[in-house]
Design a protein around this motif. Sequence first.
Motif, PDB file in Angstrom:
ATOM      1  N   GLY A  69       0.847  -1.183   0.000  1.00 54.35           N
ATOM      2  CA  GLY A  69       0.000   0.000   0.000  1.00 54.35           C
ATOM      3  C   GLY A  69       0.883   1.232   0.000  1.00 54.35           C
ATOM      4  N   LYS A  70       0.683   2.115   0.971  1.00 53.98           N
ATOM      5  CA  LYS A  70       1.501   3.330   1.078  1.00 53.98           C
ATOM      6  C   LYS A  70       2.674   3.171   2.036  1.00 53.98           C
ATOM      7  CE  LYS A  70      -2.239   6.465  -0.071  1.00 53.98           C
ATOM      8  NZ  LYS A  70      -3.005   7.637   0.323  1.00 53.98           N
ATOM      9  N   ARG A  71       2.857   1.973   2.559  1.00 51.10           N
ATOM     10  CA  ARG A  71       3.927   1.715   3.523  1.00 51.10           C
ATOM     11  C   ARG A  71       5.163   1.174   2.815  1.00 51.10           C
ATOM     12  NH1 ARG A  71       4.144  -3.154   7.889  1.00 51.10           N
ATOM     13  NH2 ARG A  71       6.095  -2.526   8.887  1.00 51.10           N
ATOM     14  N   LEU A  72       6.320   1.794   3.050  1.00 52.73           N
ATOM     15  CA  LEU A  72       7.594   1.294   2.550  1.00 52.73           C
ATOM     16  C   LEU A  72       8.025   0.156   3.471  1.00 52.73           C
ATOM     17  CD1 LEU A  72      10.049   1.567   0.645  1.00 52.73           C
ATOM     18  CD2 LEU A  72      10.996   3.215   2.265  1.00 52.73           C
ATOM     19  N   VAL A  73       8.141  -1.056   2.920  1.00 55.62           N
ATOM     20  CA  VAL A  73       8.424  -2.228   3.743  1.00 55.62           C
ATOM     21  C   VAL A  73       9.754  -2.900   3.422  1.00 55.62           C
ATOM     22  CG1 VAL A  73       5.989  -2.679   4.206  1.00 55.62           C
ATOM     23  CG2 VAL A  73       7.104  -3.789   2.245  1.00 55.62           C
ATOM     24  N   GLY A  74      10.414  -2.476   2.354  1.00 61.80           N
ATOM     25  CA  GLY A  74      11.690  -3.071   1.992  1.00 61.80           C
ATOM     26  C   GLY A  74      12.497  -2.133   1.125  1.00 61.80           C
ATOM     27  N   PHE A  75      13.817  -2.321   1.163  1.00 58.41           N
ATOM     28  CA  PHE A  75      14.706  -1.422   0.437  1.00 58.41           C
ATOM     29  C   PHE A  75      16.043  -2.110   0.229  1.00 58.41           C
ATOM     30  CE2 PHE A  75      18.084   1.747   0.379  1.00 58.41           C
ATOM     31  CZ  PHE A  75      17.622   2.633  -0.581  1.00 58.41           C
ATOM     32  N   GLY A  76      16.710  -1.759  -0.853  1.00 56.88           N
ATOM     33  CA  GLY A  76      18.080  -2.170  -1.114  1.00 56.88           C
ATOM     34  C   GLY A  76      18.644  -1.318  -2.227  1.00 56.88           C
ATOM     35  N   ARG A  77      19.958  -1.228  -2.264  1.00 56.77           N
ATOM     36  CA  ARG A  77      20.601  -0.444  -3.313  1.00 56.77           C
ATOM     37  C   ARG A  77      21.929  -1.083  -3.671  1.00 56.77           C
ATOM     38  NH1 ARG A  77      24.464   3.486  -1.616  1.00 56.77           N
ATOM     39  NH2 ARG A  77      24.942   3.218   0.596  1.00 56.77           N
ATOM     40  N   ALA A  78      22.508  -0.645  -4.800  1.00 57.47           N
ATOM     41  CA  ALA A  78      23.788  -1.174  -5.255  1.00 57.47           C
ATOM     42  C   ALA A  78      24.579  -0.079  -5.944  1.00 57.47           C
ATOM     43  CB  ALA A  78      23.575  -2.338  -6.217  1.00 57.47           C
ATOM     44  N   THR A  79      25.887  -0.220  -5.856  1.00 53.29           N
ATOM     45  CA  THR A  79      26.803   0.607  -6.638  1.00 53.29           C
ATOM     46  C   THR A  79      27.648  -0.338  -7.487  1.00 53.29           C
ATOM     47  OG1 THR A  79      28.409   0.607  -4.809  1.00 53.29           O
ATOM     48  CG2 THR A  79      26.924   2.493  -4.965  1.00 53.29           C
ATOM     49  N   SER A  80      28.093   0.155  -8.642  1.00 54.12           N
ATOM     50  CA  SER A  80      28.819  -0.725  -9.543  1.00 54.12           C
ATOM     51  C   SER A  80      29.589   0.064 -10.601  1.00 54.12           C
ATOM     52  CB  SER A  80      27.825  -1.653 -10.254  1.00 54.12           C
ATOM     53  OG  SER A  80      28.491  -2.494 -11.165  1.00 54.12           O
ATOM     54  N   ASP A  81      30.650  -0.566 -11.114  1.00 51.62           N
ATOM     55  CA  ASP A  81      31.323  -0.016 -12.288  1.00 51.62           C
ATOM     56  C   ASP A  81      30.713  -0.586 -13.565  1.00 51.62           C
ATOM     57  OD1 ASP A  81      32.394  -2.609 -12.580  1.00 51.62           O
ATOM     58  OD2 ASP A  81      34.341  -2.048 -11.773  1.00 51.62           O
ATOM     59  N   GLY A  82      29.766  -1.508 -13.421  1.00 48.79           N
ATOM     60  CA  GLY A  82      29.029  -2.040 -14.558  1.00 48.79           C
ATOM     61  C   GLY A  82      29.695  -3.179 -15.296  1.00 48.79           C
ATOM     62  N   ILE A  83      30.928  -3.519 -14.930  1.00 47.02           N
ATOM     63  CA  ILE A  83      31.607  -4.598 -15.640  1.00 47.02           C
ATOM     64  C   ILE A  83      32.351  -5.555 -14.706  1.00 47.02           C
ATOM     65  CG2 ILE A  83      33.661  -3.211 -16.125  1.00 47.02           C
ATOM     66  CD1 ILE A  83      33.744  -4.736 -18.874  1.00 47.02           C
ATOM     67  N   TYR A  84      33.059  -5.032 -13.732  1.00 44.47           N
ATOM     68  CA  TYR A  84      33.863  -5.896 -12.867  1.00 44.47           C
ATOM     69  C   TYR A  84      33.256  -6.139 -11.492  1.00 44.47           C
ATOM     70  CZ  TYR A  84      37.404  -5.068 -16.400  1.00 44.47           C
ATOM     71  OH  TYR A  84      38.077  -4.989 -17.582  1.00 44.47           O
ATOM     72  N   ARG A  85      32.823  -5.078 -10.830  1.00 53.26           N
ATOM     73  CA  ARG A  85      32.388  -5.209  -9.448  1.00 53.26           C
ATOM     74  C   ARG A  85      31.096  -4.453  -9.172  1.00 53.26           C
ATOM     75  NH1 ARG A  85      35.855  -8.356 -10.205  1.00 53.26           N
ATOM     76  NH2 ARG A  85      37.812  -8.635  -9.076  1.00 53.26           N
ATOM     77  N   ALA A  86      30.330  -5.000  -8.247  1.00 58.08           N
ATOM     78  CA  ALA A  86      29.151  -4.335  -7.700  1.00 58.08           C
ATOM     79  C   ALA A  86      29.124  -4.626  -6.202  1.00 58.08           C
ATOM     80  CB  ALA A  86      27.875  -4.847  -8.359  1.00 58.08           C
ATOM     81  N   VAL A  87      28.522  -3.735  -5.471  1.00 54.74           N
ATOM     82  CA  VAL A  87      28.362  -3.916  -4.027  1.00 54.74           C
ATOM     83  C   VAL A  87      26.901  -3.651  -3.684  1.00 54.74           C
ATOM     84  CG1 VAL A  87      29.114  -3.215  -1.725  1.00 54.74           C
ATOM     85  CG2 VAL A  87      30.729  -3.078  -3.638  1.00 54.74           C
ATOM     86  N   LEU A  88      26.314  -4.578  -2.934  1.00 59.31           N
ATOM     87  CA  LEU A  88      24.952  -4.399  -2.438  1.00 59.31           C
ATOM     88  C   LEU A  88      25.031  -3.714  -1.075  1.00 59.31           C
ATOM     89  CD1 LEU A  88      23.269  -7.826  -3.282  1.00 59.31           C
ATOM     90  CD2 LEU A  88      23.740  -5.872  -4.772  1.00 59.31           C
ATOM     91  N   TRP A  89      24.111  -2.785  -0.867  1.00 56.97           N
ATOM     92  CA  TRP A  89      24.106  -1.978   0.354  1.00 56.97           C
ATOM     93  C   TRP A  89      22.701  -1.880   0.930  1.00 56.97           C
ATOM     94  CZ3 TRP A  89      28.913  -0.457   1.658  1.00 56.97           C
ATOM     95  CH2 TRP A  89      29.856  -0.259   0.656  1.00 56.97           C
ATOM     96  N   ASP A  90      22.622  -1.734   2.236  1.00 54.77           N
ATOM     97  CA  ASP A  90      21.409  -1.283   2.932  1.00 54.77           C
ATOM     98  C   ASP A  90      20.166  -2.108   2.621  1.00 54.77           C
ATOM     99  OD1 ASP A  90      22.824   0.830   4.143  1.00 54.77           O
ATOM    100  OD2 ASP A  90      22.559   2.082   2.380  1.00 54.77           O
ATOM    101  N   VAL A  91      20.306  -3.410   2.538  1.00 56.15           N
ATOM    102  CA  VAL A  91      19.138  -4.260   2.322  1.00 56.15           C
ATOM    103  C   VAL A  91      18.405  -4.390   3.656  1.00 56.15           C
ATOM    104  CG1 VAL A  91      18.336  -6.559   1.658  1.00 56.15           C
ATOM    105  CG2 VAL A  91      20.260  -5.504   0.437  1.00 56.15           C
ATOM    106  N   VAL A  92      17.149  -3.990   3.648  1.00 48.36           N
ATOM    107  CA  VAL A  92      16.356  -4.027   4.886  1.00 48.36           C
ATOM    108  C   VAL A  92      14.899  -4.335   4.548  1.00 48.36           C
ATOM    109  CG1 VAL A  92      15.988  -1.523   4.883  1.00 48.36           C
ATOM    110  CG2 VAL A  92      15.788  -2.777   7.014  1.00 48.36           C
ATOM    111  N   VAL A  93      14.285  -5.138   5.407  1.00 48.23           N
ATOM    112  CA  VAL A  93      12.859  -5.452   5.319  1.00 48.23           C
ATOM    113  C   VAL A  93      12.267  -5.200   6.698  1.00 48.23           C
ATOM    114  CG1 VAL A  93      11.165  -7.320   5.005  1.00 48.23           C
ATOM    115  CG2 VAL A  93      13.133  -7.146   3.470  1.00 48.23           C
TER     116      VAL A  93
END
Length: 154
Positions: A69-93
Amino acid sequence: MTRIRLVEHAAGAPGMRWFGMGPDLKPSRGLLKLHRLFHKHAFWAQQRDTSELKKMLAGSNVVISLWRGKRLVGFGRATSDGIYRAVLWDVVVAGDLQGHGLGRQVIEALLVAPGIRNVERVYLMTTNSRGFYEQMGFERASNQQLLLLNLKNS
């Protein structure tokens, strides 16, 4: 249970940062709700303020949010160079909804997002959810060491 909506925000989540947008590109006070989600359900992010959250979102290549509904219940984000590495951050439920596959939805959405799905390696750090991530295929990196330089407390 009310239907859960997954939102893949544009890189840097400008709609959420500037207008608080959530599902269907509607203003929903998303930034304030993200602040509340972190404060209630993420011990590592309880001290973050909304101005810092805006900068954090701006620097993220992929941002995923889950809404009931209108409640934010989960979140996650990532940073990456798009080819070699990515890092997942702040995953929360939200704690009352854990164990229903929502964390898995966030992780899977992050991993298939453009700019992440073709990298060689995806990293993440966790304090107490190692078992959850191992179920998703992540492995302990025995040949690597986590090093930390804490600039804020120097």
